[in-house]
Write a protein that holds these residues in place. Sequence first.
Motif, PDB file in Angstrom:
ATOM      1  N   GLY A 125     -29.717  36.192  34.451  1.00  0.00           N
ATOM      2  CA  GLY A 125     -30.253  36.779  35.533  1.00  0.00           C
ATOM      3  C   GLY A 125     -30.198  38.396  35.662  1.00  0.00           C
ATOM      4  O   GLY A 125     -30.261  38.886  36.788  1.00  0.00           O
ATOM      5  N   MET A 126     -30.255  38.904  34.351  1.00  0.00           N
ATOM      6  CA  MET A 126     -30.426  40.256  34.336  1.00  0.00           C
ATOM      7  C   MET A 126     -31.766  40.764  34.528  1.00  0.00           C
ATOM      8  O   MET A 126     -32.564  40.143  34.116  1.00  0.00           O
ATOM      9  CB  MET A 126     -29.756  40.760  33.188  1.00  0.00           C
ATOM     10  N   ASP A 127     -31.926  41.971  35.049  1.00  0.00           N
ATOM     11  CA  ASP A 127     -33.383  42.416  35.133  1.00  0.00           C
ATOM     12  C   ASP A 127     -34.326  42.679  34.043  1.00  0.00           C
ATOM     13  O   ASP A 127     -34.092  43.495  33.098  1.00  0.00           O
ATOM     14  CB  ASP A 127     -33.238  43.888  35.770  1.00  0.00           C
ATOM     15  N   ALA A 128     -35.181  41.623  33.909  1.00  0.00           N
ATOM     16  CA  ALA A 128     -35.924  41.597  32.542  1.00  0.00           C
ATOM     17  C   ALA A 128     -36.754  42.947  32.359  1.00  0.00           C
ATOM     18  O   ALA A 128     -36.708  43.318  31.148  1.00  0.00           O
ATOM     19  CB  ALA A 128     -36.817  40.582  32.813  1.00  0.00           C
TER      20      ALA A 128
ATOM     21  N   LEU B 124     -39.801  42.738  18.480  1.00  0.00           N
ATOM     22  CA  LEU B 124     -40.000  43.111  19.833  1.00  0.00           C
ATOM     23  C   LEU B 124     -40.684  42.061  20.697  1.00  0.00           C
ATOM     24  O   LEU B 124     -40.732  41.746  21.605  1.00  0.00           O
ATOM     25  CB  LEU B 124     -40.799  44.395  19.790  1.00  0.00           C
ATOM     26  N   TYR B 125     -41.793  41.468  19.987  1.00  0.00           N
ATOM     27  CA  TYR B 125     -42.705  40.681  20.650  1.00  0.00           C
ATOM     28  C   TYR B 125     -42.094  39.253  20.902  1.00  0.00           C
ATOM     29  O   TYR B 125     -41.962  38.684  21.935  1.00  0.00           O
ATOM     30  CB  TYR B 125     -43.948  40.288  19.730  1.00  0.00           C
ATOM     31  N   ALA B 126     -40.904  38.946  19.848  1.00  0.00           N
ATOM     32  CA  ALA B 126     -40.030  37.778  19.898  1.00  0.00           C
ATOM     33  C   ALA B 126     -39.405  37.766  21.310  1.00  0.00           C
ATOM     34  O   ALA B 126     -39.230  36.793  22.031  1.00  0.00           O
ATOM     35  CB  ALA B 126     -39.126  37.659  18.776  1.00  0.00           C
ATOM     36  N   GLY B 127     -38.983  39.034  21.658  1.00  0.00           N
ATOM     37  CA  GLY B 127     -38.115  39.120  22.869  1.00  0.00           C
ATOM     38  C   GLY B 127     -38.829  39.400  23.884  1.00  0.00           C
ATOM     39  O   GLY B 127     -38.801  38.735  25.031  1.00  0.00           O
ATOM     40  N   LEU B 128     -40.078  39.962  23.690  1.00  0.00           N
ATOM     41  CA  LEU B 128     -41.081  40.279  24.916  1.00  0.00           C
ATOM     42  C   LEU B 128     -41.680  39.030  25.240  1.00  0.00           C
ATOM     43  O   LEU B 128     -41.464  38.715  26.686  1.00  0.00           O
ATOM     44  CB  LEU B 128     -42.085  41.113  24.354  1.00  0.00           C
ATOM     45  N   ASP B 129     -42.008  38.016  24.578  1.00  0.00           N
ATOM     46  CA  ASP B 129     -42.499  36.658  24.990  1.00  0.00           C
ATOM     47  C   ASP B 129     -41.430  35.800  25.801  1.00  0.00           C
ATOM     48  O   ASP B 129     -41.840  35.257  26.739  1.00  0.00           O
ATOM     49  CB  ASP B 129     -42.721  35.836  23.631  1.00  0.00           C
ATOM     50  N   ILE B 130     -40.210  35.972  25.754  1.00  0.00           N
ATOM     51  CA  ILE B 130     -39.092  35.453  26.575  1.00  0.00           C
ATOM     52  C   ILE B 130     -39.053  36.073  27.963  1.00  0.00           C
ATOM     53  O   ILE B 130     -39.033  35.613  29.051  1.00  0.00           O
ATOM     54  CB  ILE B 130     -37.864  35.305  25.854  1.00  0.00           C
ATOM     55  N   LEU B 131     -39.048  37.576  27.896  1.00  0.00           N
ATOM     56  CA  LEU B 131     -38.695  38.114  28.952  1.00  0.00           C
ATOM     57  C   LEU B 131     -39.770  38.342  30.013  1.00  0.00           C
ATOM     58  O   LEU B 131     -39.525  38.596  31.368  1.00  0.00           O
ATOM     59  CB  LEU B 131     -38.273  39.704  28.681  1.00  0.00           C
ATOM     60  N   LYS B 132     -40.913  38.452  29.494  1.00  0.00           N
ATOM     61  CA  LYS B 132     -42.188  38.939  30.261  1.00  0.00           C
ATOM     62  C   LYS B 132     -42.335  38.023  31.488  1.00  0.00           C
ATOM     63  O   LYS B 132     -42.608  38.417  32.611  1.00  0.00           O
ATOM     64  CB  LYS B 132     -43.452  38.873  29.278  1.00  0.00           C
ATOM     65  N   PRO B 133     -42.336  36.430  31.275  1.00  0.00           N
ATOM     66  CA  PRO B 133     -42.407  35.707  32.578  1.00  0.00           C
ATOM     67  C   PRO B 133     -41.429  35.900  33.702  1.00  0.00           C
ATOM     68  O   PRO B 133     -41.677  35.599  34.707  1.00  0.00           O
ATOM     69  CB  PRO B 133     -42.138  34.275  32.002  1.00  0.00           C
ATOM     70  N   HIS B 134     -40.215  36.655  33.258  1.00  0.00           N
ATOM     71  CA  HIS B 134     -39.288  37.056  34.354  1.00  0.00           C
ATOM     72  C   HIS B 134     -39.334  38.309  34.879  1.00  0.00           C
ATOM     73  O   HIS B 134     -38.452  38.861  35.823  1.00  0.00           O
ATOM     74  CB  HIS B 134     -37.983  36.755  33.699  1.00  0.00           C
TER      75      HIS B 134
ATOM     76  N   THR C 182     -22.126  42.082  34.921  1.00  0.00           N
ATOM     77  CA  THR C 182     -21.073  43.407  34.831  1.00  0.00           C
ATOM     78  C   THR C 182     -22.035  44.477  34.080  1.00  0.00           C
ATOM     79  O   THR C 182     -22.895  44.262  32.984  1.00  0.00           O
ATOM     80  CB  THR C 182     -19.895  42.922  34.101  1.00  0.00           C
ATOM     81  N   ASP C 183     -21.537  45.596  34.504  1.00  0.00           N
ATOM     82  CA  ASP C 183     -22.387  46.892  33.463  1.00  0.00           C
ATOM     83  C   ASP C 183     -21.839  46.676  32.134  1.00  0.00           C
ATOM     84  O   ASP C 183     -22.957  47.067  31.191  1.00  0.00           O
ATOM     85  CB  ASP C 183     -21.844  48.038  34.084  1.00  0.00           C
ATOM     86  N   GLU C 184     -21.030  46.286  31.741  1.00  0.00           N
ATOM     87  CA  GLU C 184     -20.514  46.031  30.382  1.00  0.00           C
ATOM     88  C   GLU C 184     -21.283  45.208  29.793  1.00  0.00           C
ATOM     89  O   GLU C 184     -21.946  45.406  28.499  1.00  0.00           O
ATOM     90  CB  GLU C 184     -19.053  45.465  30.516  1.00  0.00           C
ATOM     91  N   LYS C 185     -21.506  43.847  30.315  1.00  0.00           N
ATOM     92  CA  LYS C 185     -22.322  42.818  29.556  1.00  0.00           C
ATOM     93  C   LYS C 185     -23.598  43.451  29.731  1.00  0.00           C
ATOM     94  O   LYS C 185     -24.500  43.140  28.609  1.00  0.00           O
ATOM     95  CB  LYS C 185     -22.367  41.703  30.590  1.00  0.00           C
ATOM     96  N   LYS C 186     -24.221  44.130  30.507  1.00  0.00           N
ATOM     97  CA  LYS C 186     -25.738  44.651  30.414  1.00  0.00           C
ATOM     98  C   LYS C 186     -25.848  45.490  29.362  1.00  0.00           C
ATOM     99  O   LYS C 186     -26.671  45.561  28.373  1.00  0.00           O
ATOM    100  CB  LYS C 186     -25.676  45.468  31.668  1.00  0.00           C
ATOM    101  N   GLN C 187     -24.855  46.578  29.043  1.00  0.00           N
ATOM    102  CA  GLN C 187     -25.060  47.410  28.075  1.00  0.00           C
ATOM    103  C   GLN C 187     -24.804  46.779  26.708  1.00  0.00           C
ATOM    104  O   GLN C 187     -25.420  47.089  25.677  1.00  0.00           O
ATOM    105  CB  GLN C 187     -23.730  48.433  27.996  1.00  0.00           C
ATOM    106  N   GLU C 188     -23.945  45.670  26.720  1.00  0.00           N
ATOM    107  CA  GLU C 188     -23.937  44.854  25.520  1.00  0.00           C
ATOM    108  C   GLU C 188     -25.183  44.422  25.156  1.00  0.00           C
ATOM    109  O   GLU C 188     -25.888  44.511  23.973  1.00  0.00           O
ATOM    110  CB  GLU C 188     -22.804  43.797  25.558  1.00  0.00           C
ATOM    111  N   LEU C 189     -25.986  43.819  26.100  1.00  0.00           N
ATOM    112  CA  LEU C 189     -27.354  43.006  25.890  1.00  0.00           C
ATOM    113  C   LEU C 189     -28.368  43.958  25.340  1.00  0.00           C
ATOM    114  O   LEU C 189     -29.125  43.810  24.518  1.00  0.00           O
ATOM    115  CB  LEU C 189     -27.663  42.240  26.850  1.00  0.00           C
TER     116      LEU C 189
END
Lengths: 230, 345
Positions: free
Chosen positions: A37-40, A76-86, A3-10
């Motif tokens: 499954g949100m767009d990384a 930032l890197y802590a998040g990027l490491d998780i998101l980048k493979p996706h 949902t857009d709401e969830k997306k905004q929250e994240l």
Amino acid sequence: MVTDEKKQELLERLKNAVIQYDEDASKEASNEVVEIGMDANEAIFNGLVSGMEEVGRLFEAQEYFVPELLMSADALYAGLDILKPHVQQMDLGVKGSVVIGTVEGDVHDIGKNIVKMMFDVAGFTVYDLGRDVPLDKFIEEQLRTDSDLVCLSAMMTTTMVGMKKIIDEIKSKNPNVKIMIGGAPVSADIAEKWGADGYAKDANNALKDAINMVSSLKKMKEEADARKRA
Amino acid sequence: MSETGTMTRRERVLKLFSGEKVDRPPCFSGMGNVTTAGLGQFGYKFAALHSDAKMMADAAAQTYRLTGFECGVVPFDLCVEAQALGCEINVYAHVDDILYPTIKQKIAHNEEEMGAITVPADFVKRGRIPLVKEALRLLKADIGGEVAVGSYVLGPFTLAGQIMELNDLLKLSFKKPDKVGKLLDTLADAIILCAQEFVEAGADYITVREMGATSDVLSPRVFKSLILPYLKKIFGAIKSHSVLHVCGKTNDIAGFMVESGATAISVDQKNDVAETRKKIGNALLFGNYDPYNVLVSGTTEVVRQAVRKCVEDGVDAVWPGCDIWPTVPVENIKAMLDEVTNYRR
């Protein structure tokens, strides 16, 4: 379906995690992005990077200083490491590569690492030579990797002078390479005199300049594509 | 060298430090001012100077002899204390260009190792501290009758950045200020010992270079709460005249710098000196010409303009913002001295 709401929250949580230099919150939100499954790519640019832009603003306003900047970068890197493979497709659409390092005689690498982070985020291939890097190494590495950009950093007046030689050598071998210089003693005047294409006087400016340079490269690429199509 | 006023060069500097009236601002420095022109006359290589007392003293004296620059200062690098604490240094002996020594091997790599730093009992006999003392003795014997002789030590925060990763130090300053404070206290002891040795060997003034604590990096609030207490400790213990130098943005901390107890404060070209002068009243203020963009790559006219600006803004001594880059043209230093001597506000 996200949902857009969830997306905004994240996105908001990712952004705040960077601003509040909270590595755990950044990891948590990034894991959720992946789970649902949100767009990384969107999470990186509209979450993490937008947090970093706010950090840049706080730095400029002298509310944040280098320690906060470093801790935000960790978040930032802590998040990027998780998101980048996706990440499916990088937003910028340019496949750039950059050689980056601190010049010989200088062991300061904080500014260099901040700029490197922006290139990492943008999906560039980064060849990080580290610090105290001999002049020849920059030239060899640019030729070896055929990189579009070379970034030289120097923190002290006493090490800045070495950059001129590197610029001359690289430009004489490959005039199309863009060279960016940065560090406390560097000025627009020096960048121009020595033939550099860009300069950044501190970590925050480095960050802004790196963003600008990446987006201007993107624009150049788009224009070139448009010409090809025409 | 002939004198150009009613006082000798040495008297002028010493009187200024003592708070007496002087006929004009002196033109000197507490930081490195070795020149390649001077080295050329001896045939010395820059990289060799750092580990030879005689070469160090010769090179320092030669700046005065060649140009009339009103002091003699050793050493030339920023690794002396860190080396005596156990760090390995790199002098770049293989490089023909001028590169200043750096720390190759740090001694603290994490919070735990940071907490374990102590000052060795034989600290002042270690590394190059004895060598710098010998250079000071030679320098004093050589030109000490004509000009003031100076030396420098690092400030505690800057020294901390030499012995551990700056990245870690900065983050810990935020996350664990108490632990960093303890380290700075220990390092202040080392710095005091080193300064005492240099004063004993003949230094007339000691500059404490706290270059890492600039407002470009740390907030003025952190400067005051975390660093200032240890600067006060150091300046309370130094027996000679003293100068506190901080690089970069310093307008917001100039008041704290004066509060440190240094005889004078020194700022670089990023400081708005006219503003600082208003803020700190009559406290001694040295600065603040750009030692590279003005003194090395500027024309003599650019140099003269910069000198006039320093004097008009209200400095007590015309003094560089950092080490003078060695390739400085001799005629630029001469033009600077000529302007200082003849310019009146």
